[in-house]
Design an enzyme around this catalytic site. Sequence first.
Site, PDB file in Angstrom:
ATOM      1  CD  GLU A 193       4.374   3.219   1.694  1.00 26.74           C
ATOM      2  OE1 GLU A 193       4.850   2.420   2.512  1.00 26.74           O
ATOM      3  OE2 GLU A 193       4.888   4.315   1.427  1.00 26.74           O
TER       4      GLU A 193
ATOM      5  CE1 TYR B 119      -0.266   9.144   2.284  1.00 22.62           C
ATOM      6  CE2 TYR B 119      -1.461   7.160   2.936  1.00 22.62           C
ATOM      7  CZ  TYR B 119      -0.395   7.765   2.302  1.00 22.62           C
ATOM      8  OH  TYR B 119       0.559   6.981   1.693  1.00 22.62           O
TER       9      TYR B 119
ATOM     10  N   GLY C 209      -9.979  16.682  -4.453  1.00 22.66           N
ATOM     11  CA  GLY C 209      -9.975  17.151  -3.074  1.00 22.66           C
ATOM     12  C   GLY C 209      -8.931  16.390  -2.289  1.00 22.66           C
TER      13      GLY C 209
ATOM     14  CE  LYS D 103     -10.577  12.448  -3.210  1.00 23.08           C
ATOM     15  NZ  LYS D 103     -10.308  12.583  -1.748  1.00 23.08           N
TER      16      LYS D 103
ATOM     17  CD  GLU E 281      -9.085   6.742  -4.129  1.00 19.23           C
ATOM     18  OE1 GLU E 281      -8.142   7.512  -4.341  1.00 19.23           O
ATOM     19  OE2 GLU E 281      -9.739   6.748  -3.070  1.00 19.23           O
TER      20      GLU E 281
END
Length: 205
Positions: free
Chosen positions: A167, A174, A9, A15, A84
């Site tokens: 990064e 984001y 996602g 998530k 991740e």
Amino acid sequence: MAKLYFRYGTVGSAKTMNLLAVAHNYRHQNKNVLLLKPKLDTRFGVDVIKSRSGLTMDADVLVETDTVLTEDILDEIHCILVDEAQFLAKAFIDQLREISRHWDIPVICYGLRTDFKTELFPGSQRLLELADSIEEVKTTCAFCNRKAIFNVKFVNGIATQSGPQVELGAEEKYLPACSYCYYEQVSENHLSTPLFRDPVDLDPS
């Protein structure tokens, strides 16, 4: 045979909260869960898995490029949960694939599909190639009510497609975006031709 799952996602799609909920459910049934995260993800602490809602658990294994999950680690494990996963090396995804096959342990990986340039992460690419089950964790665009599919990166309040793929921290922010809003945000600096507007869809599904 157990399966390898990829649940992907955009940023802000819950998530990690989903992962922690699955871990809680296994442990509530007195089953052993192995929590993995990339060692490079130090946003909330070296060994902490934390959702934006504030829920946290400690990671059992911090994955590096040469990490190998040995028999003593996998013994009596009922499920492996990976946070991740986009940051993992392709070789480690191959290892997870083999664990699900030979150890009959379900492996559920959570992560981004693409980066802020709309390009696949290496780990995500390998998961899309190998996973038995690919599921989207959905959320809406931060700028409208369409379903988000991309991640927009901001530096000093300006959307950008510049910088390294990975990064963490710094001044970047984001946000999730639909395709129209993504290109609208970056078009001023990166696109020379206008894009047509997609029909408005208020249903995020």
